[in-house]
Scaffold this active site. Structure first.
Site, mmCIF file in Angstrom:
data_model
loop_
_atom_site.group_PDB
_atom_site.id
_atom_site.type_symbol
_atom_site.label_atom_id
_atom_site.label_comp_id
_atom_site.label_asym_id
_atom_site.label_seq_id
_atom_site.Cartn_x
_atom_site.Cartn_y
_atom_site.Cartn_z
ATOM 1 N N SER A 137 0.715 -6.846 -4.397
ATOM 2 C CA SER A 137 0.006 -5.989 -3.442
ATOM 3 C C SER A 137 -1.070 -5.214 -4.172
ATOM 4 C CB SER A 137 0.999 -5.013 -2.790
ATOM 5 O OG SER A 137 0.317 -4.015 -2.052
ATOM 6 N N TYR A 150 8.004 1.717 -2.750
ATOM 7 C CA TYR A 150 7.314 0.432 -2.627
ATOM 8 C C TYR A 150 6.308 0.244 -3.749
ATOM 9 C CZ TYR A 150 4.486 -3.343 -0.675
ATOM 10 O OH TYR A 150 3.806 -4.524 -0.504
#
Length: 235
Positions: A137, A150
């Site tokens: 990501s 996260y």
């Protein structure tokens, strides 16, 4: 460009979203796809479309991962490509996160990547070739509010892949990392295809094309990192 015909490719998190798009595109390019996810029903439907294998598995379970690798080798006799796509996320203030959320995200996002690489790398070393693609990501390179767990998991996944890249390059193995921004999948709160995501999110097919681009690069070309920009849908 590299030809993907008859290359054996394991794709994790393949039942929907990015993983499904990657599996379908690689199959279109002639690869033999092994689709991995927890949902057996969705995997069977995908395997029918790709004419490949569907192996239900929990990417954080060592026995499951070892079984995927062994079944792939039994069926095809080789592994050429690993796409580590499986991932989960939740977003909250640090103090409002439960400890099991930390465990869940690190199990899937980091441990899953670790286990698949652990069991596949020895085979890639033996054949002196192969390509591992990690889909992480853009938050592996930045921080943001409500993203403590996260983001930490994605930074860890990125570090794992970066270190592995240096370890296996002398053996003729490539490791590449893709950093997508927001992608229009069920990963986000909005449903895919909604008006809220149409103009601001990448499509799963955009990420799949990036995977194809990396895999089809000539042997002497090494693409370590590829950042995808959701607002312009360019990479």
């Amino acid at each position: 460009m590299n030809d993907l015909t008859d290359k054996v490719a394991i794709v994790t998190g393949a039942s929907r979203g990015i993983g499904r798009a990657v599996a379908l595109l690689l199959a279109m390019q002639g690869a033999r796809v092994i689709a991995v996810a927890r949902s057996a029903e969705e995997l069977e439907e995908l395997a029918h479309k790709t004419n490949g294998l569907a192996i239900p598995a929990d990417v954080a379970d060592e026995a499951d991962v070892q079984n995927v690798v062994e079944e792939t080798l039994r069926h095809y006799g080789q592994i050429d490509i690993l796409v580590c796509n499986a991932g989960v996320g939740s977003f909250n203030l640090l103090e409002n996160n439960a400890a099991d959320e930390w465990d869940r995200m690190f199990d899937v996002n980091v441990k899953g990547t670790f286990l698949f690489c652990k069991f596949i790398v020895p085979h890639l070393k033996a054949q002196k070739s192969g390509h591992i693609v990690g889909i992480t990501s853009d938050v592996a390179r930045r921080t943001f509010e409500h993203g403590t767990i996260y983001g930490a998991s994605k930074f860890a996944q990125d570090a794992l892949l970066g270190s592995l890249r240096k370890e296996v390059r002398p053996h003729g193995i490539k490791v590449s990392t893709i950093y997508p921004g927001l992608v229009d999948t069920y990963f986000n709160e909005a449903k895919p295809g909604s008006a809220d995501t149409e103009k601001t999110h990448l499509k799963p097919a955009d990420v799949a094309q990036a995977v194809r681009y990396i895999l089809e690069a000539p042997p002497h070309v090494v693409i370590d990192e590829l950042m995808l920009h959701p607002l312009t849908q360019e990479w």
